[in-house]
Enzyme design. Structure first.
Site, PDB file in Angstrom:
ATOM      1  N   SER A 145       1.043  -1.080   0.283  1.00 40.07           N
ATOM      2  CA  SER A 145       0.266  -0.062   0.122  1.00 40.07           C
ATOM      3  C   SER A 145       0.387   1.325   0.190  1.00 40.07           C
ATOM      4  CB  SER A 145      -0.792  -0.036   0.790  1.00 40.07           C
ATOM      5  OG  SER A 145      -1.226   1.270   1.371  1.00 40.07           O
ATOM      6  N   TYR A 158      -3.210  -0.081   9.648  1.00 39.03           N
ATOM      7  CA  TYR A 158      -3.340  -0.847   8.577  1.00 39.03           C
ATOM      8  C   TYR A 158      -2.102  -0.029   8.351  1.00 39.03           C
ATOM      9  CZ  TYR A 158      -4.675  -0.564   3.710  1.00 39.03           C
ATOM     10  OH  TYR A 158      -4.628  -0.879   2.038  1.00 39.03           O
TER      11      TYR A 158
HETATM   12  C1  GCO Z   1      -6.938   5.510   3.546  1.00 38.34           C
HETATM   13  C2  GCO Z   1      -6.835   4.505   2.031  1.00 38.34           C
HETATM   14  C3  GCO Z   1      -5.869   3.907   1.931  1.00 38.34           C
HETATM   15  C4  GCO Z   1      -5.483   2.698   0.770  1.00 38.34           C
HETATM   16  C5  GCO Z   1      -4.759   2.431   0.074  1.00 38.34           C
HETATM   17  C6  GCO Z   1      -3.552   3.264  -0.198  1.00 38.34           C
HETATM   18  O1  GCO Z   1      -7.547   5.144   3.876  1.00 38.34           O
HETATM   19  O2  GCO Z   1      -5.652   5.976   3.200  1.00 38.34           O
HETATM   20  O3  GCO Z   1      -8.427   3.783   2.243  1.00 38.34           O
HETATM   21  O4  GCO Z   1      -5.237   2.810   2.458  1.00 38.34           O
HETATM   22  O5  GCO Z   1      -6.868   2.516  -0.353  1.00 38.34           O
HETATM   23  O6  GCO Z   1      -4.300   1.290   0.559  1.00 38.34           O
HETATM   24  O7  GCO Z   1      -2.761   2.431  -0.920  1.00 38.34           O
END
Ligand code: GCO
Ligand code: CA
Length: 260
Positions: A145, A158
């Site tokens: 990501s 995340y």
């Molecule tokens: C967020 C997004 C990201 C994307 C992606 C970026 O909330 O900033 O959902 O996390 O989904 O992974 O690369």
């Protein structure tokens, strides 16, 4: 040399491929000749997905299992290899996100995100890796990501997981190169999917900010990932190992620009 990107005769397992980026990447692999195995966890979603693949002339072998459960993963990998064939390509795509300010984040939720986004790619890689080692090689691709490199408000778990996944990629590449296994990652930028629907609303400042923060000036189309996933799954990348290929319209290349 002509068939550098041909995936005929290869079995590809892609987790979380009942929708979104996973589905777009799965279609690309099948269109280049791979036999497709898709994982999901909701029976109704799986049925719809298989129909959707069929519309494009693709047979998808669906397997429902929880990617965080090591015993279930092992059991299903054995089943897939017996029923469909040995897995040549593993795409660790299944993931989740929670957007909660760090001060409010329940540690149990933090753990849940790490479990799905980081521990499960390890569990899958280990289960499939064992059989790749026996057969003399394979391709593993971890879906990373922007948050493998950058932080953002509300996505602490995340970002921690995706940063970890980048390093897991490098570590497995290091340990398994001698078995002819290439472990690489793809880092999608901001794509128009279900996951980003809540932050993509027109007129929403986040939407405008992402568009202006992306040198390409737009959200990515899931089909834009096809080239990267086919490349990293094919012979074309046989000496590429431990790399994260960012497909982001240039986001990571730039600090951004002042508002106009
Ligand atoms: C967020 C997004 C990201 C994307 C992606 C970026 O909330 O900033 O959902 O996390 O989904 O992974 O690369
Ligand atoms: Ca084969």
């Amino acid at each position: 040399m002509k068939n550098l990107f041909n995936l005929e005769g290869k079995v590809a397992l892609i987790t979380g491929a009942t929708h979104g980026l996973g589905m777009a990447m799965a279609k690309a692999l099948a269109q280049h000749g791979a036999t497709l195995v898709i994982n999901g966890h909701t029976p109704s979603k799986m049925e719809l997905a298989i129909e959707e693949y069929k519309k494009e002339g693709i047979t998808a072998h669906g397997f429902l299992f929880d990617v965080t459960n090591a015993a279930k993963v092992t059991e299903n990998i054995e089943k897939i290899e017996a029923e469909v064939g040995p897995i040549d390509i593993l795409i660790n795509n299944a993931g989740m996100i929670m957007r909660v300010p760090a001060l409010d984040m329940d540690p149990a939720d933090f753990r849940k995100v790490i479990d799905v986004d980081l521990v499960s790619p390890f569990i899958l890689s280990q289960a499939v890796g064992r059989s790749m080692v026996k057969r003399g090689g394979g391709k593993i691709i971890n879906i990373c990501s922007m948050m493998s490199e950058l932080g953002r408000d509300t996505v602490s778990a995340y970002a921690a997981a995706k940063g970890g996944l980048k390093m897991l990629t490098k570590n497995l590449a290091t340990e398994w190169a001698k078995y002819n296994i290439q472990v690489n990652g793809i880092g999608p930028g901001y794509f128009a999917t279900e996951q980003t629907a809540p932050i993509r609303v027109d007129g929403n400042p986040f939407n405008d900010w992402i568009v202006s923060r992306t040198p390409a000036g737009k959200w990515g189309d899931p089909d834009d990932l096809a080239g990267a996933v086919v490349f990293l799954s094919s012979k074309a990348s046989d000496f590429v190992n431990g790399q994260i290929l960012y497909v982001d319209g240039g986001i990571l290349a730039t600090i951004g620009k002042p508002r106009e």
